[in-house]
Design an enzyme around this catalytic site. Structure first.
Site, mmCIF file in Angstrom:
data_model
loop_
_atom_site.group_PDB
_atom_site.id
_atom_site.type_symbol
_atom_site.label_atom_id
_atom_site.label_comp_id
_atom_site.label_asym_id
_atom_site.label_seq_id
_atom_site.Cartn_x
_atom_site.Cartn_y
_atom_site.Cartn_z
ATOM 1 N N LYS A 49 0.822 -1.184 0.082
ATOM 2 C CA LYS A 49 -0.059 0.041 0.042
ATOM 3 C C LYS A 49 0.724 1.179 -0.013
ATOM 4 O O LYS A 49 0.552 2.267 -0.826
ATOM 5 C CB LYS A 49 -0.859 -0.148 1.239
ATOM 6 C CG LYS A 49 -2.031 -1.187 1.197
ATOM 7 C CD LYS A 49 -2.721 -1.329 2.401
ATOM 8 C CE LYS A 49 -3.927 -2.482 2.305
ATOM 9 N NZ LYS A 49 -4.288 -2.988 3.604
ATOM 10 N N GLN A 93 -4.838 -1.869 9.515
ATOM 11 C CA GLN A 93 -4.676 -3.041 9.158
ATOM 12 C C GLN A 93 -5.249 -4.390 9.825
ATOM 13 O O GLN A 93 -4.826 -4.407 11.078
ATOM 14 C CB GLN A 93 -3.218 -3.332 8.828
ATOM 15 C CG GLN A 93 -2.912 -4.491 8.048
ATOM 16 C CD GLN A 93 -3.132 -4.525 6.550
ATOM 17 O OE1 GLN A 93 -3.229 -3.761 5.861
ATOM 18 N NE2 GLN A 93 -4.002 -5.588 6.160
ATOM 19 N N ASP A 116 -11.188 3.052 4.615
ATOM 20 C CA ASP A 116 -11.520 1.570 4.465
ATOM 21 C C ASP A 116 -12.794 0.999 4.538
ATOM 22 O O ASP A 116 -13.322 0.022 4.076
ATOM 23 C CB ASP A 116 -10.800 0.739 5.792
ATOM 24 C CG ASP A 116 -9.809 -0.293 5.241
ATOM 25 O OD1 ASP A 116 -9.741 -0.426 4.149
ATOM 26 O OD2 ASP A 116 -8.983 -1.096 6.279
#
Length: 291
Positions: A49, A93, A116
């Site tokens: 990422k 994450q 997200d």
């Protein structure tokens, strides 16, 4: 059979975002990635990422925290990032250590920085077809894969195998929308579904997100259907230097000859998840400029 090339489609989106970011007045979009612990897979995903962010011109920051961190301390870090105007997006994450609550942690991220798309606020926006919200990256990437591959969803039967917050539930909501890549009839299946093969064989578009290697077999798909394999599973392979290889939730070799289009693993959904995170971060930066 046509292979849906996620790498190629993701590159197209990344290239478009690179041009868009070049035209944004400073500051550049900024995302902070929070990684708790030393999970090797999580480290690999975060590194990927950050690499793509740098390619686009997005600033990425890494907050690496010890796996024993208490939930209260983690929430304090999130609060500080919520209050920092230089940070436009926050990504936590997954998976988190077991002693931390995904629900509490994801919902602590301000909805306007939740790139997200896991917060209750953004899932609620998705339920209401509100374009202001952020769509979870993997489901958003699946929609883009189908769109770029010329697959229409209007009136078609989409079967989603898996009911997770990260993939299954938001995926179903996306295909139920009354516009765009929506207007589908959607069925969600899971571990308690009775006679799963009978349902998956009805799918015009089958989304496999069960988290089980090669779970979808040839007898579970309809000839001429489209199959999107979300799974990334490590299986033992003594012929590899690493001792393992990656396979999806679909038995690719058996299923591919039967279907019209299918994604590979790796190189299918994975690159799209990263690309959609970058798109959400740019969207957050532009929204912050208006606010």
């Amino acid at each position: 059979m046509e292979l849906i090339d996620g790498n190629a489609i993701a590159k197209q989106i990344v290239d478009e975002l690179t041009v868009e970011v070049e035209q944004i007045a400073p500051p550049a979009p900024c995302v902070t990635l929070i990684r708790v612990g030393e999970n090797p897979a999580s480290a690999t995903y975060v590194n990927k990422k950050q690499k793509v962010a740098a390619q686009i011109g997005i600033e990425s920051r890494l907050l690496l925290l010890h796996e024993s961190i208490e939930q209260g301390e983690l929430l304090e870090h999130i609060d500080a990032l919520n209050a920092d105007p230089a940070v436009h997006g926050i990504l936590i994450q997954a998976p988190l250590p077991e002693h931390l609550s995904d629900l509490v942690v994801f919902n602590r991220v301000h909805p306007d920085k939740d790139v997200d798309g896991f917060s209750s606020a953004n899932l609620g926006r998705l339920c209401q077809d509100d374009p202001a919200g952020f769509v979870a990256c993997t489901p958003g990437g699946i929609v883009e894969l189908l769109k770029h591959s010329g697959v229409a969803t209007d009136g078609r039967h989409v079967v989603v195998v898996g009911r997770s917050l990260i993939v299954g539930k938001p995926c179903a909501l996306l295909f139920l929308r009354k516009s765009g890549m929506g207007n589908a009839t959607v069925t969600i299946c899971h571990s308690r579904t009775t006679d799963l093969p009978a349902i998956t064989r009805q799918a015009d578009i089958l989304i496999a997100a069960a988290g089980r290697p090669r779970f979808i077999t040839a007898d579970m798909v309809k000839t001429g259907s489209v199959v999107i394999d979300v799974g990334i599973n490590r299986v033992t392979d003594d012929t590899r230097k690493s001792g393992y290889r990656l396979v999806g939730d679909v038995d690719f070799e058996a299923v591919a000859p039967l279907v019209d289009k299918i994604t590979p693993v790796p190189g299918g959904v994975g690159p799209m998840t990263v690309a959609m995170l970058m798109r959400n971060t740019v969207k957050a930066r532009l929204a912050a400029a208006i606010a």
